[in-house]
Write a protein that holds these residues in place. Structure first.
Motif, mmCIF file in Angstrom:
data_model
loop_
_atom_site.group_PDB
_atom_site.id
_atom_site.type_symbol
_atom_site.label_atom_id
_atom_site.label_comp_id
_atom_site.label_asym_id
_atom_site.label_seq_id
_atom_site.Cartn_x
_atom_site.Cartn_y
_atom_site.Cartn_z
ATOM 1 N N SER A 67 0.826 -1.214 0.000
ATOM 2 C CA SER A 67 0.000 0.000 0.000
ATOM 3 C C SER A 67 0.855 1.257 0.000
ATOM 4 N N LYS B 244 -1.069 -5.640 -4.780
ATOM 5 C CA LYS B 244 -1.505 -4.527 -5.621
ATOM 6 C C LYS B 244 -2.555 -4.984 -6.617
ATOM 7 N N GLU C 100 -9.735 0.085 -0.797
ATOM 8 C CA GLU C 100 -9.559 -0.644 0.455
ATOM 9 C C GLU C 100 -10.510 -0.102 1.515
ATOM 10 N N ARG D 175 -7.136 2.184 5.103
ATOM 11 C CA ARG D 175 -6.667 3.444 4.517
ATOM 12 C C ARG D 175 -6.195 4.408 5.594
#
Length: 363
Positions: free
Chosen positions: A290, A307, A316, A321
């Motif tokens: 990420s 990914k 996500e 996040r």
């Protein structure tokens, strides 16, 4: 209109002790019955409240204008009048400190009632600096009456710091019996202070976790790209000398190496529930993906797989996040902390001069 230049002259006579000074035309009567002679022009120029009181006395056709200052000791009134003669300009800091040391609370009251702002500021600061736990309750009530926010905050903070000593004071026991509103105000401040400290500790602990995750990401990339003495690619094959300098995050790097070795040898990855250590390692791989901006040839395992999964599933979840965002912030703050600051501005000046020279050459 009053003669302010004359009042300044009277101050100079008063400070010099000159016997030729004009005679007084006003007197101040205290609670003890003492009479303090004074000059009306000095009192009026120092305090707007005294100015109105003197005007009222003059309208009553009194030959000698009289002002009653009651409720405080005579010595405190005398110190107040002496400070009015100085008007805050020529008085020494030692004289002010001595007066506040002896009559701090009384001077705060007098300066508030008679609106002598410079003296109120000095008395508030001096009283707050000399505050003790035994006097917190009394000074807190005085701060509320005299509109002294600095003293009020100092009282509250000292009560929160040493509440046991405050509870042992006679003023606190009196407060519990006769003024429950102020008692509730103090207890509410203590509760809010405790909540702020708990929030600060939680925030600090969370920031430490994000900082450790950022260090883990750096160590993971270093292990998988540059190599490591225990795990990761061979240094010799990549042309990296075996005497490479040690990792800056030794503890984080050691823990990560143990997880990598366990992940490579563990046989419970695919079993029901899986291995908790392997799940932790997979979460670190996912976090790296990420944060990684390399589209191809990333040396960290599972980077491209995570990914691709993220692209297929879309965005996500919010929690993940937020975690990524916090780690990025920790990385930026860590970069600021380790940034080297020049000892002087010589390098900057040299750079500006060189830029100026380049511009002249271009022109």
């Amino acid at each position: 209109m009053r003669d302010f230049e004359g009042s300044n002259g009277l101050r100079r006579w008063h400070e010099a002790g000159d016997e030729s000074a004009p005679s007084t035309d006003a007197r101040i009567v205290t609670s003890d019955g003492e009479s303090i002679p004074a000059h009306s022009s000095v009192l009026a120029s120092a305090s707007p409240v005294l100015d109105r009181m003197l005007d009222k006395s003059q309208k009553n056709c009194m030959l000698e204008r009289t002002i009653h200052i009651l409720g405080v000791p005579c010595d405190a009134v005398l110190a107040f009048v002496q400070l009015l003669y100085s008007s805050g300009t020529s008085v020494s800091s030692r004289d002010i400190e001595e007066a506040i040391e002896n009559h701090g609370a009384a001077l705060l009251v007098l300066s508030h009632v008679y609106r002598v702002e410079w003296l109120k500021k000095e008395a508030e600061s001096g009283t707050a600096a000399r505050l003790t736990a035994e006097r917190v309750v009394d000074m807190l009530k005085l701060a509320k009456l005299c509109d002294a926010p600095k003293l009020y905050l100092r009282c509250m903070r000292l009560a929160a710091k040493d509440f046991g000593a405050v509870q042992q004071s006679e003023a606190w026991r009196f407060l519990q019996l006769h003024d429950p509103a102020v008692e509730r105000e103090i207890l509410q401040f203590l509760e809010e202070t405790d909540q702020r400290e708990r929030r600060w500790r939680r925030t600090k602990e969370a920031q430490e976790v994000y900082h450790q995750l950022n260090e883990a990401m750096e160590c993971l990339h270093q292990i998988c790209s540059e190599g490591c003495t225990n795990v990761g690619p061979n240094d010799a094959r990549r042309g990296v000398p075996s005497s490479r300098r040690p990792c800056a995050q030794v503890r984080t790097c050691e823990g990560l190496r143990q997880l990598i070795r366990h992940f490579a040898a563990c046989g419970r990855k695919s079993t029901d529930g899986g291995c908790p250590h392997c799940r932790r390692m997979l979460q670190l791989f996912r976090l790296h993906s990420s944060l990684c901006h390399r589209r191809h040839s990333c040396s960290v395992p599972f980077c491209s797989q995570f990914k691709s999964r993220m692209q297929k599933e879309g965005k996500e979840d919010v929690t993940w996040r937020l975690l990524v965002k916090k780690v990025i912030v920790a990385r930026v703050m860590s970069g600021f902390a380790t940034r080297k600051v020049p000892e002087d501005n010589n390098t900057l000046r040299a750079g500006l001069r060189s830029r100026g020279g380049n511009k002249r050459n271009l022109n």
